[in-house]
Motif scaffolding. Structure first.
Motif, PDB file in Angstrom:
ATOM      1  N   GLU A 279       0.837  -1.200   0.000  1.00 61.19           N
ATOM      2  CA  GLU A 279       0.000   0.000   0.000  1.00 61.19           C
ATOM      3  C   GLU A 279       0.871   1.248   0.000  1.00 61.19           C
ATOM      4  O   GLU A 279       1.843   1.346   0.744  1.00 61.19           O
ATOM      5  N   VAL A 280       0.528   2.222  -0.831  1.00 63.18           N
ATOM      6  CA  VAL A 280       1.256   3.485  -0.877  1.00 63.18           C
ATOM      7  C   VAL A 280       0.820   4.337   0.309  1.00 63.18           C
ATOM      8  O   VAL A 280      -0.369   4.536   0.539  1.00 63.18           O
ATOM      9  N   ILE A 281       1.805   4.830   1.056  1.00 66.31           N
ATOM     10  CA  ILE A 281       1.537   5.641   2.251  1.00 66.31           C
ATOM     11  C   ILE A 281       1.672   7.130   1.941  1.00 66.31           C
ATOM     12  O   ILE A 281       0.852   7.929   2.369  1.00 66.31           O
ATOM     13  N   SER A 282       2.717   7.498   1.213  1.00 65.73           N
ATOM     14  CA  SER A 282       2.912   8.903   0.857  1.00 65.73           C
ATOM     15  C   SER A 282       3.711   8.998  -0.440  1.00 65.73           C
ATOM     16  O   SER A 282       4.431   8.080  -0.818  1.00 65.73           O
ATOM     17  N   ILE A 283       3.562  10.155  -1.077  1.00 64.56           N
ATOM     18  CA  ILE A 283       4.254  10.413  -2.341  1.00 64.56           C
ATOM     19  C   ILE A 283       4.815  11.826  -2.271  1.00 64.56           C
ATOM     20  O   ILE A 283       4.095  12.774  -1.953  1.00 64.56           O
ATOM     21  N   ASN A 284       6.094  11.950  -2.570  1.00 59.54           N
ATOM     22  CA  ASN A 284       6.732  13.259  -2.702  1.00 59.54           C
ATOM     23  C   ASN A 284       7.284  13.354  -4.118  1.00 59.54           C
ATOM     24  O   ASN A 284       7.916  12.421  -4.600  1.00 59.54           O
TER      25      ASN A 284
END
Length: 160
Positions: free
Chosen positions: A39-44
Motif C-alpha cells: 500500500e502506498v503511504i505517501s508520495i513526494n
C-alpha cells in the motif's frame, strides 16, 4: 563550612541528574499506518534546479496535499495546502504499481550543470522508493509520468 559545600554540591548534582533524566527522550520507532506492504503511504515529487534556483515540491498523503514553488534567486515563494478525499487519493495511487517500482532506474543528477532534477519518493508499507531523473528509463517511467499528471491536476489554476 565544608558540610555546606557538600550539601550545595549534592543539590546541584541532583538538579543536573534531573535535567538529564527529563531531557532524554526514548527514540520513537516510526510507525507505518498500514499493515499492507504494497500500500502506498505517501508520495513526494519535486522538480528542483536551474540557473535561478527554481523549485516545485509536492507532498501527498492519504488525506492532504502540500505544494510549494518558488525561485531562490529573487526570493519568491508560493505555498498551497488542501485536504483531499479518499477518492482523489485512490485515483492518485491507482497509477502506481508497487510490484514494479523496483524496476524503475534513476539517472545522474543534472543540477551541477544548471539542470533540473526530477525526484520521486514513494513510501509503501515496507520500503521507500526514491528515483532521480528516471524519465531517462523510457520503459518503466510511464507510471511515474501518470502519477505526476494526477498530482498536478489537483492544483488550482493559479499554480499550474
Amino acid at each position: 563550612m565544608s558540610a555546606i559545600k557538600y550539601f550545595s554540591l549534592k543539590i546541584f548534582s541532583l538538579y543536573v541528574l534531573l535535567l538529564i533524566f527529563f531531557s532524554c527522550d526514548t527514540p520513537k520507532s516510526e510507525s507505518i499506518p498500514s499493515k499492507n506492504p504494497n500500500e502506498v503511504i505517501s508520495i513526494n515529487y519535486s522538480d528542483i534546479g536551474g540557473q535561478f534556483g527554481n523549485y516545485k515540491i509536492f507532498k501527498v498523503t492519504r488525506d492532504s496535499i502540500h505544494f510549494e514553488e518558488g525561485i531562490t534567486n529573487n526570493k519568491t515563494h508560493k505555498e498551497w495546502k488542501s485536504a483531499i478525499s479518499p477518492e482523489v487519493w485512490q485515483r492518485i495511487v491507482s497509477t502506481v504499481d508497487v510490484k514494479t517500482l523496483d524496476n524503475i532506474r534513476s539517472s545522474p543528477s543534472k543540477q551541477s550543470v544548471d539542470g533540473f532534477d526530477e525526484t520521486f519518493q514513494i513510501r509503501t508499507g515496507n520500503k521507500y522508493h526514491v528515483y532521480v531523473n528516471s524519465y531517462v528509463d523510457t520503459v518503466h517511467y510511464q507510471q511515474l509520468q501518470k502519477l505526476k499528471n494526477q498530482i498536478q491536476n489537483i492544483l488550482p489554476l493559479e499554480y499550474q
